[in-house]
Design a protein around this motif. Structure first.
Motif, mmCIF file in Angstrom:
data_model
loop_
_atom_site.group_PDB
_atom_site.id
_atom_site.type_symbol
_atom_site.label_atom_id
_atom_site.label_comp_id
_atom_site.label_asym_id
_atom_site.label_seq_id
_atom_site.Cartn_x
_atom_site.Cartn_y
_atom_site.Cartn_z
ATOM 1 N N SER A 567 0.833 -1.198 0.000
ATOM 2 C CA SER A 567 0.000 0.000 0.000
ATOM 3 C C SER A 567 0.871 1.254 0.000
ATOM 4 C CB SER A 567 -0.920 -0.015 1.225
ATOM 5 O OG SER A 567 -1.654 1.185 1.312
ATOM 6 N N HIS A 568 1.910 1.277 0.819
ATOM 7 C CA HIS A 568 2.807 2.442 0.853
ATOM 8 C C HIS A 568 3.663 2.513 -0.409
ATOM 9 C CE1 HIS A 568 2.092 4.192 4.815
ATOM 10 N NE2 HIS A 568 1.910 2.958 5.276
ATOM 11 N N TYR A 569 4.018 1.368 -0.955
ATOM 12 C CA TYR A 569 4.800 1.362 -2.201
ATOM 13 C C TYR A 569 4.000 2.013 -3.325
ATOM 14 C CZ TYR A 569 7.095 -0.466 -6.393
ATOM 15 O OH TYR A 569 7.704 -0.583 -7.623
ATOM 16 N N ALA A 570 2.699 1.733 -3.367
ATOM 17 C CA ALA A 570 1.852 2.334 -4.403
ATOM 18 C C ALA A 570 1.843 3.853 -4.280
ATOM 19 C CB ALA A 570 0.431 1.782 -4.296
ATOM 20 N N ILE A 574 6.267 5.208 -8.107
ATOM 21 C CA ILE A 574 7.538 4.895 -8.770
ATOM 22 C C ILE A 574 7.413 5.175 -10.268
ATOM 23 C CG2 ILE A 574 9.017 2.975 -9.450
ATOM 24 C CD1 ILE A 574 9.603 3.669 -6.681
ATOM 25 N N LYS A 575 8.443 5.799 -10.834
ATOM 26 C CA LYS A 575 8.413 6.135 -12.263
ATOM 27 C C LYS A 575 9.757 5.807 -12.898
ATOM 28 C CE LYS A 575 5.367 10.223 -11.949
ATOM 29 N NZ LYS A 575 5.418 10.529 -10.530
ATOM 30 N N HIS A 576 9.711 5.523 -14.207
ATOM 31 C CA HIS A 576 10.884 5.470 -15.061
ATOM 32 C C HIS A 576 12.017 4.614 -14.478
ATOM 33 C CE1 HIS A 576 8.563 8.424 -17.106
ATOM 34 N NE2 HIS A 576 8.790 9.375 -16.216
ATOM 35 N N LEU A 577 13.213 5.197 -14.370
ATOM 36 C CA LEU A 577 14.383 4.432 -13.938
ATOM 37 C C LEU A 577 14.249 3.931 -12.507
ATOM 38 C CD1 LEU A 577 17.158 3.553 -15.032
ATOM 39 C CD2 LEU A 577 18.127 5.602 -13.966
ATOM 40 N N GLN A 578 13.361 4.534 -11.725
ATOM 41 C CA GLN A 578 13.161 4.093 -10.338
ATOM 42 C C GLN A 578 12.692 2.641 -10.277
ATOM 43 O OE1 GLN A 578 10.414 7.214 -9.149
ATOM 44 N NE2 GLN A 578 11.941 8.070 -7.781
ATOM 45 N N TYR A 579 12.049 2.151 -11.345
ATOM 46 C CA TYR A 579 11.649 0.747 -11.359
ATOM 47 C C TYR A 579 12.878 -0.156 -11.216
ATOM 48 C CZ TYR A 579 6.759 1.504 -12.654
ATOM 49 O OH TYR A 579 5.437 1.849 -12.649
ATOM 50 N N LEU A 580 14.011 0.277 -11.762
ATOM 51 C CA LEU A 580 15.231 -0.519 -11.664
ATOM 52 C C LEU A 580 16.007 -0.227 -10.388
ATOM 53 C CD1 LEU A 580 16.549 -0.313 -15.340
ATOM 54 C CD2 LEU A 580 15.127 -2.064 -14.298
ATOM 55 N N SER A 610 -2.594 -7.471 -6.656
ATOM 56 C CA SER A 610 -1.667 -8.534 -6.244
ATOM 57 C C SER A 610 -0.237 -8.115 -6.524
ATOM 58 C CB SER A 610 -1.979 -9.829 -7.008
ATOM 59 O OG SER A 610 -1.635 -9.665 -8.378
ATOM 60 N N PRO A 611 0.713 -8.770 -5.859
ATOM 61 C CA PRO A 611 2.119 -8.507 -6.164
ATOM 62 C C PRO A 611 2.442 -8.784 -7.631
ATOM 63 C CG PRO A 611 1.922 -9.831 -4.171
ATOM 64 C CD PRO A 611 0.558 -9.739 -4.767
ATOM 65 N N THR A 612 1.773 -9.783 -8.223
ATOM 66 C CA THR A 612 2.035 -10.112 -9.622
ATOM 67 C C THR A 612 1.759 -8.918 -10.520
ATOM 68 O OG1 THR A 612 1.473 -12.428 -9.254
ATOM 69 C CG2 THR A 612 1.457 -11.674 -11.510
ATOM 70 N N THR A 613 0.632 -8.241 -10.293
ATOM 71 C CA THR A 613 0.274 -7.077 -11.092
ATOM 72 C C THR A 613 1.333 -5.989 -10.957
ATOM 73 O OG1 THR A 613 -2.062 -7.567 -10.702
ATOM 74 C CG2 THR A 613 -1.529 -5.365 -11.505
ATOM 75 N N MET A 614 1.799 -5.770 -9.728
ATOM 76 C CA MET A 614 2.801 -4.730 -9.488
ATOM 77 C C MET A 614 4.149 -5.120 -10.095
ATOM 78 S SD MET A 614 1.690 -3.992 -5.519
ATOM 79 C CE MET A 614 2.261 -2.311 -5.301
ATOM 80 N N LEU A 615 4.494 -6.398 -10.021
ATOM 81 C CA LEU A 615 5.745 -6.869 -10.621
ATOM 82 C C LEU A 615 5.707 -6.731 -12.138
ATOM 83 C CD1 LEU A 615 6.339 -10.045 -8.450
ATOM 84 C CD2 LEU A 615 7.991 -8.195 -8.730
ATOM 85 N N LYS A 616 4.560 -7.040 -12.721
ATOM 86 C CA LYS A 616 4.433 -6.930 -14.174
ATOM 87 C C LYS A 616 4.618 -5.487 -14.618
ATOM 88 C CE LYS A 616 1.442 -8.140 -18.050
ATOM 89 N NZ LYS A 616 0.128 -8.684 -18.465
ATOM 90 N N SER A 617 4.066 -4.560 -13.837
ATOM 91 C CA SER A 617 4.222 -3.142 -14.156
ATOM 92 C C SER A 617 5.696 -2.743 -14.101
ATOM 93 C CB SER A 617 3.409 -2.302 -13.165
ATOM 94 O OG SER A 617 3.567 -0.929 -13.421
ATOM 95 N N GLN A 625 9.987 1.925 -21.905
ATOM 96 C CA GLN A 625 11.128 2.828 -21.999
ATOM 97 C C GLN A 625 11.785 2.735 -23.369
ATOM 98 O OE1 GLN A 625 12.231 5.229 -20.357
ATOM 99 N NE2 GLN A 625 14.236 5.537 -21.304
ATOM 100 N N ASN A 626 11.900 1.522 -23.928
ATOM 101 C CA ASN A 626 12.505 1.366 -25.244
ATOM 102 C C ASN A 626 11.706 2.107 -26.304
ATOM 103 O OD1 ASN A 626 14.583 -0.189 -24.268
ATOM 104 N ND2 ASN A 626 13.588 -2.138 -24.708
ATOM 105 N N GLN A 627 10.364 2.083 -26.163
ATOM 106 C CA GLN A 627 9.522 2.826 -27.108
ATOM 107 C C GLN A 627 9.770 4.327 -26.985
ATOM 108 O OE1 GLN A 627 5.670 1.263 -25.889
ATOM 109 N NE2 GLN A 627 5.610 -0.066 -27.675
ATOM 110 N N GLN A 628 9.910 4.813 -25.737
ATOM 111 C CA GLN A 628 10.190 6.232 -25.534
ATOM 112 C C GLN A 628 11.565 6.594 -26.085
ATOM 113 O OE1 GLN A 628 9.715 6.969 -21.350
ATOM 114 N NE2 GLN A 628 7.550 6.440 -21.351
ATOM 115 N N VAL A 629 12.524 5.679 -25.913
ATOM 116 C CA VAL A 629 13.870 5.930 -26.426
ATOM 117 C C VAL A 629 13.841 6.062 -27.942
ATOM 118 C CG1 VAL A 629 16.131 4.861 -26.782
ATOM 119 C CG2 VAL A 629 15.119 4.908 -24.505
ATOM 120 N N GLU A 630 13.066 5.196 -28.605
ATOM 121 C CA GLU A 630 12.960 5.276 -30.059
ATOM 122 C C GLU A 630 12.404 6.628 -30.493
ATOM 123 O OE1 GLU A 630 10.762 1.923 -31.436
ATOM 124 O OE2 GLU A 630 12.152 0.468 -30.570
ATOM 125 N N GLY A 631 11.372 7.104 -29.763
ATOM 126 C CA GLY A 631 10.812 8.417 -30.066
ATOM 127 C C GLY A 631 11.825 9.520 -29.824
ATOM 128 N N GLY A 632 12.612 9.387 -28.748
ATOM 129 C CA GLY A 632 13.635 10.381 -28.434
ATOM 130 C C GLY A 632 14.718 10.420 -29.484
#
Length: 978
Positions: A567-570, A574-580, A610-617, A625-632
């Motif tokens: 709940s607090h993680y949501a 988290i955005k962009h590079l923060q996922y890594l 579920s954790p699965t949904t959050m992990l998939k995100s 990100q790769n799609q955004q990089v292509e646009g950039g």
């Protein structure tokens, strides 16, 4: 899957619509027949051939896919070659969808583009499309070939020349190419850049011609034999050159270019760019030219100082102005001074710092520089009486009410013990000169609170942290109580501030929570639940405090309360590079702490997530990100911003090398699926071409946590780790396990990870046992599927030996089951004589045993089934009985775990009706001996909030135990792939 190419002059006709419907329905046989029928009528339609290849590849039939390869060869060998943009892009699209096929046809596809370009040498759009397509696909060798032809055919066009440099540079760093190829491309990039430097016109020539602009002179020069449009033109071009030169180790040559009056900082190319100033300083350091670095920085700082008069002295160089008062310059200046280490340079260095401090408005960077200077020069310079202590005190007096105060005082740890005491006494006296200040105006009270917090941070670092692990409970309790009191009186000052703003007293509550965590580390089991309660109270007033959110996530994970952690993680958003860099904080071992879905209450309804949904995100961010990089990339090419493009690509590389984080998240998602609380999806797979090397960067950011620990002590984040950090050995074992499970399920991933494991490294005991058994199982399964008759006896003895060790691997599960059967509280943590709770390790042991039970059963069943056909192991009845025995053991263990979880759950719900947790967390009302509990109760004020919070925690533990109860004993074969 959609049709790739319209066959009616590039547009889709009614026949294409019918074909699309057949493909959507997965009716490949009829779709193929439809295409072949149309091809007989119009055998010259390349679009139909491309669609036919697409259908053959999508049909999942080996023979048809082989036919597709033949069709591709015929298509790519056609003469004259196609130059239709749609056809070319459609074939590239097929390559993206079917990477296995692309590896076989890569050379032919590259040749297709080349033949089309050679046949149409003046088609600039085709050349541009060829380059951009290959560049975006990171096929830099092909992109280099495209720009080579492009530059040759359009010699007066600047763009292909610099794209040739860029693609040559990137090809020189491509690990897919041979050493000789990389060396060749490196040399090409260097020679082309060198030529671009020689083409820069002399600024003095511009003066003689009436100071024409550089662009005008280039235009005139281009009428001659040399194409001067290829010369470097602006600071961005110079930065582009510097980046490539530095990557090739040509720092000295790069520095010479910046020092050249024709090409350097003050030239019409450099234009006195501040970015080039910083680049020049960095080059001095990399070349270890300390005298030059010191002189350069001295001049920059002199021209930027408040006492410097531009009316009486010509700059003779870059007019930096206020830009010069930059910490990068100060740091380089101080480093050069310490490297030279002469009395003369040290005196001048100190004099320069003082010139920034003698004016009415003191420079923050200069005051930091004075501290750094004394830290590096403990011996007094000349007759000066200044010391590190005096510099630290001066900084504190100036910035005690500022957020920058703590970082500026980090060298206080270098002081001798007596001076540390003097420092703390003097800053405490400065913070509290008299009691009346506490009751002055609101602004003064806010400043006093900030000063008091900065004093407490110093006390934490110099006293609390250095005594970590010692018996200093009374000191810690007093520290926490003071912090809580300070936070309480700060709350009224924050009521009129925006909710998104960090409140003045927030850090006092964070320090109190840190103190409680130190108490926990000293053996006070109440410490974690108290830290959680303090942080919840803080977040109720300052909902967006990032530091508090990070700490409370880890506290709840450690306590085994996954639902609150997620709940607090949501809320972190988290955005962009923060996922890594930051998602590991939440998801490390989440599959063995809280793998099951949980309810989320919104304004209108209750949803399940579920954790699965959050992990998939988190895992799918890389694709987005790769799609955004292509646009950039397209945008950078449009504006010819090649230096910015290189920076953009370096950022992209960061996301690509973060396989350690991606594999960690993937392994958690896979285990959740095996436990029956998620689903298998190949999108969770991480392609690792050579797992045995696995030399990927670890981009996990532990520095995102607040840290006031003393130098040499563990960082604060380490106190909250649920077991060791996930490392290479464990992830390799998990990749093996994933392949084994897929094999048992009959899923072919096209990858084989039957590689040798390195040393097991740091793992929890259940993880180490699982990794060892996974190694045995994988080897046996591989032997059963690939064993030849010549090694049948060897394999048979291997199987027999492994099965004889089965009890050795199942013993830890049986021991845990026995403990739970006899007394479930044995796996719980006692907070008081009346209250015991589960924590992360309670759940971790149970879920690891459940997971391993199911996998082992499925594995043995799979081996027995395989052996019925192959007969590699002679004693089939022994295999069958081993599989049946393992199934019985698994059933017994699961039933024991379920019973124990229900017993503990009932106990938690029963205790929730009594004030046990409330007394542990907030102390017994009227108990003056528990000063932490008393201050926490005063802070909370609202008795109903206290009761609701504590009963909510008990409910959260009951909900976590429900996950154990709902985890059914099912072999991996029962998990259907999604």
């Amino acid at each position: 899957m959609s049709i790739l190419v319209g066959t009616a002059n590039g547009r889709k006709d009614k026949n294409d619509v019918i074909l699309q419907e057949l493909m959507d329905a997965g009716n490949w046989k009829q779709a193929l027949a439809s295409v072949e029928k149309r091809l007989k009528k119009n055998d010259k339609s390349i679009g139909l051939v491309v669609n036919k290849i697409s259908i053959l590849l999508a049909s999942c039939d080996t023979d048809r896919q082989a036919q597709a390869t033949v069709e591709v060869r015929d298509l790519l060998g056609r003469k004259p070659p196609t130059s239709d943009f749609d056809i070319l892009l459609a074939i590239e699209s097929l390559a993206e969808k079917w990477p296995g096929w692309y590896r076989e046809s890569k050379t032919a596809i590259d040749q297709m583009w080349e033949h089309a370009a050679v046949a149409n040498p003046k088609d600039e759009k085709l050349l541009d499309l060829w380059f951009k397509t290959k560049f975006t696909a990171q096929n830099y060798k092909a992109a280099q070939k495209a720009t080579m032809l492009y530059s040759k055919n359009f010699p007066k066009d600047r763009r292909p020349y610099y794209r040739l440099i860029l693609s040559s540079h990137l090809a020189s760093e491509s690990p897919e190419l041979s050493d000789s190829e990389r060396s060749m491309f490196k040399e090409i990039a260097y020679r082309l850049l060198t030529k671009a430097v020689t083409l820069i016109p002399d600024d003095s020539a511009s003066s003689r011609l009436g100071k024409l602009s550089l662009e005008s002179e280039i235009s005139n020069a281009s009428k001659g034999q040399v194409d001067a449009s290829r010369a470097l033109q602006n600071p961005g071009d110079l930065l582009f050159l510097l980046r490539i030169y530095q990557s090739q180790g040509r720092d000295k040559e790069a520095l010479d270019i910046l020092n050249d009056p024709r090409t350097g900082l003050t030239s019409s190319v450099g234009r006195s760019s501040w970015e080039l100033v910083l680049a020049k300083v960095a080059l001095h350091e990399s070349c270890e030219l300390w005298e030059l670095q010191w002189t350069e920085c001295y001049e920059i700082l002199r021209r930027a100082s408040p006492s410097y008069s531009k009316d009486t002295e010509h700059t003779g160089g870059v007019n930096v102005g206020a830009f010069g008062n930059d910490w990068t310059i100060w740091a380089a200046f101080l480093k050069a001074s310490s490297k030279i280490a002469t009395l003369e340079k040290s005196s001048k260095t100190k004099g320069m710092i003082e010139s920034y401090l003698d004016n009415g408005k003191k420079s923050l960077n200069a005051q930091k520089a004075m501290i750094e200077f004394y830290a590096a020069h403990p011996v007094r310079i000349g007759s000066d009486s200044g010391t590190l202590l005096s510099a630290l005190l001066a900084f504190y007096y100036e910035y005690s009410a500022s957020p920058v105060c703590f970082d500026g005082l980090r060298h206080a740890q270098r002081l001798p013990l007596e001076q540390k005491r003097e420092f703390l006494i003097k800053i405490e006296k400065h913070t509290n000169p008299d009691e009346t200040m506490r009751f002055s105006g609101e602004k003064e009270r806010r400043e006093w609170i900030l000063s008091e917090i900065n004093y407490l941070k110093q006390a934490y670092t110099l006293i609390i942290s250095v005594q970590a692990g010692l018996d200093n409970t009374k000191l810690l309790e007093s520290f926490v109580a003071v912090c809580l009191y300070l936070y309480k009186i700060s709350v009224p000052l924050s009521r009129d501030l925006p909710v998104s703003e960090r409140q003045p007293g927030d850090d006092a509550a964070i320090l109190a929570a840190m103190g409680c965590i130190h108490l926990f580390d000293n053996g006070d089991e109440r410490g974690l639940v108290r830290a959680a309660a303090i942080l919840e109270l803080l977040l109720s007033n300052s909902a967006h405090n990032y530091d508090a959110q990070l700490i409370i996530i880890r506290v709840y994970i450690y306590l085994g309360i996954g639902v609150q952690a997620m709940s607090h993680y949501a809320r972190l958003d988290i955005k962009h590079l923060q996922y890594l860099t930051n998602s590991w904080i939440m998801f490390t071992r989440i599959s063995t702490i809280h793998p099951h879905p949980f309810p989320v209450v919104s304004s209108r309804k209750i949803d399940l997530t579920s954790p699965t949904t959050m992990l998939k995100s988190a895992l799918s961010w890389g694709h987005r990100q790769n799609q955004q990089v292509e646009g950039g990339i397209a945008s950078f090419f449009e504006h010819d911003s090649l230096f910015e493009l290189l920076q953009h690509l370096e950022f992209q590389k960061t996301t690509e090398v973060a396989a350690l984080v991606k594999a960690s998240l993937m392994s958690e998602a896979k285990r959740i699926a095996r436990l029956g609380h998620g689903y298998y999806g190949l999108e969770f797979d991480v392609a690792i071409s050579d797992p045995s090397s696995f030399n990927f960067d670890d981009v996990r950011n532990t520095a995102s946590f607040p840290n006031y620990e003393a130098h040499g002590q563990s960082s604060f984040e380490r106190y909250l780790r649920p077991g060791p950090m996930t490392e290479k050995a464990w992830l390799l074992a998990q990749l093996r396990l994933t392949d084994l499970v897929y094999a048992v399920m009959g899923i072919d991933t096209g990858q084989s990870r039957l590689f040798r494991l390195p040393d097991m490294g740091d793992m929890t005991l259940p993880e180490k046992a699982a990794a060892e058994w996974t190694t045995v199982m994988t080897s046996l399964h591989g032997g059963a599927t690939q064993c030849s008759k010549s090694i049948q006896k060897e394999y048979s003895s291997c199987v027999e030996g492994a099965l004889s060790r089965l009890d050795h691997f199942t013993k830890p599960w049986a021991v845990l089951a026995k403990e739970l059967e006899e007394d479930p509280t044995q796996v719980m943590v006692s907070l008081s004589p009346d209250l015991a709770i589960p924590n992360w390790y309670t759940f971790h042991r149970i879920y690891m045993a459940m997971d391993q039970c199911a996998i082992t059963t499925a594995f043995l069943q799979s081996i027995a089934t395989l052996n019925q056909k192959s007969h590699y192991f002679e004693d089939q009845s022994f295999l069958d009985s081993s599989a049946a025995h393992m199934k019985e053991v698994g059933l017994l263990i699961f039933r024991t775990f379920h019973r124990a979880a229900r017993t503990i759950q009932a106990k938690m719900l029963e205790m929730a009706k009594k004030p046990y947790l409330e007394e542990v967390c907030f102390g017994k009302e009227g108990d003056d001996t528990d000063i932490v509990g008393m201050e926490m109760r005063n802070l909370a004020e609202n008795q109903k909030w206290i009761t609701d919070y504590c009963s909510g925690l008990m409910g959260n533990w009951a909900e976590a135990l429900q996950g154990v109860i709902s985890t059914k004993y099912r072999t991996v074969k029962q998990v259907k792939p999604n």
